[in-house]
Design a protein around this motif. Structure first.
Motif, mmCIF file in Angstrom:
data_model
loop_
_atom_site.group_PDB
_atom_site.id
_atom_site.type_symbol
_atom_site.label_atom_id
_atom_site.label_comp_id
_atom_site.label_asym_id
_atom_site.label_seq_id
_atom_site.Cartn_x
_atom_site.Cartn_y
_atom_site.Cartn_z
ATOM 1 N N ASN A 104 0.841 -1.198 0.000
ATOM 2 C CA ASN A 104 0.000 0.000 0.000
ATOM 3 C C ASN A 104 0.879 1.254 0.000
ATOM 4 O O ASN A 104 1.753 1.410 0.856
ATOM 5 C CB ASN A 104 -0.911 -0.028 1.232
ATOM 6 N N HIS A 105 0.610 2.156 -0.953
ATOM 7 C CA HIS A 105 1.435 3.364 -1.096
ATOM 8 C C HIS A 105 1.387 4.248 0.147
ATOM 9 O O HIS A 105 2.435 4.702 0.646
ATOM 10 C CB HIS A 105 0.966 4.166 -2.312
ATOM 11 N N GLU A 106 0.186 4.503 0.665
ATOM 12 C CA GLU A 106 0.051 5.383 1.822
ATOM 13 C C GLU A 106 0.786 4.814 3.036
ATOM 14 O O GLU A 106 1.431 5.542 3.787
ATOM 15 C CB GLU A 106 -1.429 5.607 2.170
ATOM 16 N N ARG A 107 0.679 3.520 3.195
ATOM 17 C CA ARG A 107 1.383 2.891 4.317
ATOM 18 C C ARG A 107 2.897 2.948 4.103
ATOM 19 O O ARG A 107 3.657 3.110 5.054
ATOM 20 C CB ARG A 107 0.911 1.443 4.473
ATOM 21 N N GLU A 108 3.329 2.831 2.855
ATOM 22 C CA GLU A 108 4.758 2.921 2.547
ATOM 23 C C GLU A 108 5.299 4.304 2.906
ATOM 24 O O GLU A 108 6.418 4.426 3.434
ATOM 25 C CB GLU A 108 4.980 2.630 1.066
ATOM 26 N N VAL A 109 4.505 5.350 2.635
ATOM 27 C CA VAL A 109 4.898 6.718 2.998
ATOM 28 C C VAL A 109 5.098 6.813 4.513
ATOM 29 O O VAL A 109 6.075 7.409 5.001
ATOM 30 C CB VAL A 109 3.841 7.741 2.533
ATOM 31 N N LYS A 110 4.196 6.198 5.275
ATOM 32 C CA LYS A 110 4.310 6.203 6.734
ATOM 33 C C LYS A 110 5.551 5.417 7.198
ATOM 34 O O LYS A 110 6.198 5.791 8.173
ATOM 35 C CB LYS A 110 3.056 5.613 7.364
ATOM 36 N N VAL A 120 17.556 6.441 11.154
ATOM 37 C CA VAL A 120 18.310 5.324 10.587
ATOM 38 C C VAL A 120 19.477 5.841 9.762
ATOM 39 O O VAL A 120 19.452 6.969 9.250
ATOM 40 C CB VAL A 120 17.412 4.405 9.726
ATOM 41 N N CYS A 121 20.521 5.036 9.631
ATOM 42 C CA CYS A 121 21.691 5.464 8.860
ATOM 43 C C CYS A 121 21.619 5.007 7.408
ATOM 44 O O CYS A 121 22.475 5.349 6.596
ATOM 45 C CB CYS A 121 22.973 4.965 9.509
ATOM 46 N N GLY A 122 20.595 4.226 7.053
ATOM 47 C CA GLY A 122 20.406 3.785 5.681
ATOM 48 C C GLY A 122 19.109 3.006 5.567
ATOM 49 O O GLY A 122 18.557 2.554 6.576
ATOM 50 N N VAL A 123 18.609 2.869 4.345
ATOM 51 C CA VAL A 123 17.328 2.185 4.122
ATOM 52 C C VAL A 123 17.449 1.200 2.967
ATOM 53 O O VAL A 123 18.004 1.514 1.909
ATOM 54 C CB VAL A 123 16.195 3.194 3.811
ATOM 55 N N LEU A 124 16.922 -0.008 3.184
ATOM 56 C CA LEU A 124 16.766 -1.020 2.142
ATOM 57 C C LEU A 124 15.274 -1.164 1.889
ATOM 58 O O LEU A 124 14.501 -1.306 2.841
ATOM 59 C CB LEU A 124 17.339 -2.359 2.597
ATOM 60 N N SER A 125 14.858 -1.134 0.630
ATOM 61 C CA SER A 125 13.424 -1.174 0.374
ATOM 62 C C SER A 125 13.097 -1.872 -0.939
ATOM 63 O O SER A 125 13.867 -1.839 -1.894
ATOM 64 C CB SER A 125 12.849 0.255 0.330
ATOM 65 N N SER A 126 11.925 -2.520 -0.944
ATOM 66 C CA SER A 126 11.320 -3.054 -2.156
ATOM 67 C C SER A 126 9.960 -2.376 -2.288
ATOM 68 O O SER A 126 9.173 -2.363 -1.336
ATOM 69 C CB SER A 126 11.165 -4.572 -2.054
ATOM 70 N N VAL A 127 9.689 -1.803 -3.437
ATOM 71 C CA VAL A 127 8.545 -0.898 -3.601
ATOM 72 C C VAL A 127 7.213 -1.655 -3.621
ATOM 73 O O VAL A 127 7.108 -2.743 -4.186
ATOM 74 C CB VAL A 127 8.714 -0.080 -4.897
ATOM 75 N N ALA A 128 6.199 -1.053 -3.009
ATOM 76 C CA ALA A 128 4.852 -1.629 -2.991
ATOM 77 C C ALA A 128 4.234 -1.626 -4.385
ATOM 78 O O ALA A 128 4.554 -0.778 -5.223
ATOM 79 C CB ALA A 128 3.964 -0.851 -2.025
#
Length: 337
Positions: A104-110, A120-128
């Motif tokens: 969910n995009h809105e939840r991803e923004v949160k 955090v010093c860095g972020v790892l992410s896989s897009v919704a």
């Protein structure tokens, strides 16, 4: 009307450099050349730049915590990726903060806001799946937070990424199905909004084309979960000339296909062959056992973590964007001929 205060992003755009280069220049980072620092500070003074207190706080108070944003928690692939991330982080003395977008995009923004607040010093992410705009990820970049995208990459931001060789993974599977005697092969994919979905569909279509098999548009459908596979498979098998093989974008969907085929009395794999993608542990438990493409999720996780740590430690310049491709492997079992 009061004039808007310029930001790091504004300076970066004006000077044709990255926001993180601006940020490092303003903080006198040793990796930035003297000429670049002078250019940035001169422009900042001329335009009355004042540091954002939140951004300054984020840059100066980060701990050894890595943020991880996953689309799904229960998916075998993402849990494998997370295991790789955790093992590599622990080895290097970092902690992991995991957040779940639930596609969910809105939840991803949160989730992104939570990472900012956690310093955090860095972020790892896989897009919704539902994400089509990337301002929230740009906010991380504007605050100088390194990012690495894995599997589902962010098209709007140029940063390090780790992807699975989706095209060749699907190509090899469909090529195998054709060479085993299948000619009417259905493709169950995800929304075309995702880069990986388009790569997998191209692998499917090219495998058919190069083997001289006609592409039937009726056999190409958006179906990427178990429950949708139940109704969709019944519909396709009711056609006058139904598929004699199915390729599914993930193993859960493939199991749905398998169960419908068996319920309707088809012999698998003699009459209908089924192939999945991921190589989930359920592949060994299904009846018959499921042929699948192994994505090597654990390797995706360790590779993404190492790229991020290199970025955090300043081992690459902002202009050196790293892209790693993890090879797939077709694991043949009893659901194919």
């Amino acid at each position: 009307m009061e004039k808007r205060q310029i930001t790091i992003k504004d300076i970066a755009k004006a000077l044709a450099i990255s926001p993180s280069t601006v940020s490092r220049s303003l903080s006198d980072h040793p990796d930035i050349s003297r000429e670049t620092k002078e250019m940035v500070t001169t422009y900042a003074k001329k335009h009355n730049y004042r540091p954002n207190p939140l951004a300054t706080s984020l840059r100066t108070n980060r701990n050894k915590t890595i943020g991880v944003i996953l689309p799904e928690m229960v998916h075998y692939f993402f849990s494998s990726v997370l295991s790789g991330i955790e093992d590599e982080a622990e080895k290097e003395g970092y902690r992991i903060l995991v957040s779940h977008s639930r596609e969910n995009h809105e939840r991803e923004v949160k989730c992104v806001q939570a990472m900012l607040e956690a310093h955090v010093c860095g972020v790892l992410s896989s897009v919704a799946k539902s994400t089509s705009t990337y301002d929230h990820f740009q906010e991380l970049a504007d605050n100088g937070i390194p990012m690495v995208f894995f599997d589902r990459i962010c098209k709007g931001i140029l940063t390090d990424r780790v992807v699975v060789d989706d095209y060749n993974g699907v190509y090899s599977a469909v090529d195998y199905l054709v060479k085993s005697g299948c000619r009417r092969i259905a493709f169950y994919g995800s929304t075309s909004q995702l880069v990986i979905s388009n790569n997998r569909r191209m692998g499917y279509e090219d495998a058919l084309f190069k083997n001289g098999v006609a592409i039937n548009p009726d056999f190409i459908v958006v179906c990427d979960n178990y429950h949708d596979a139940l109704s969709m498979t019944e519909k396709l098998l009711a056609l006058p000339e139904p598929p004699d093989a199915f390729f599914a974008v993930n193993d859960e969907t493939a199991i749905g296909i398998l169960n419908v085929a068996k319920k309707l009395g088809y012999r698998v794999p003699e009459e209908i062959a089924v192939c999945g993608f991921t190589n989930n542990s359920i592949c060994e438990l299904s009846d018959p056992t499921l042929t699948s493409v192994d994505q090597h999720g654990y390797e995706v996780g360790t590779t993404a973590m190492r790229l991020l740590l290199d970025r955090i430690r300043g081992k690459r310049s902002d202009e050196e964007i790293a892209s790693r491709i993890i090879k797939t492997k077709l694991i043949v079992r009893d659901s194919t001929r």
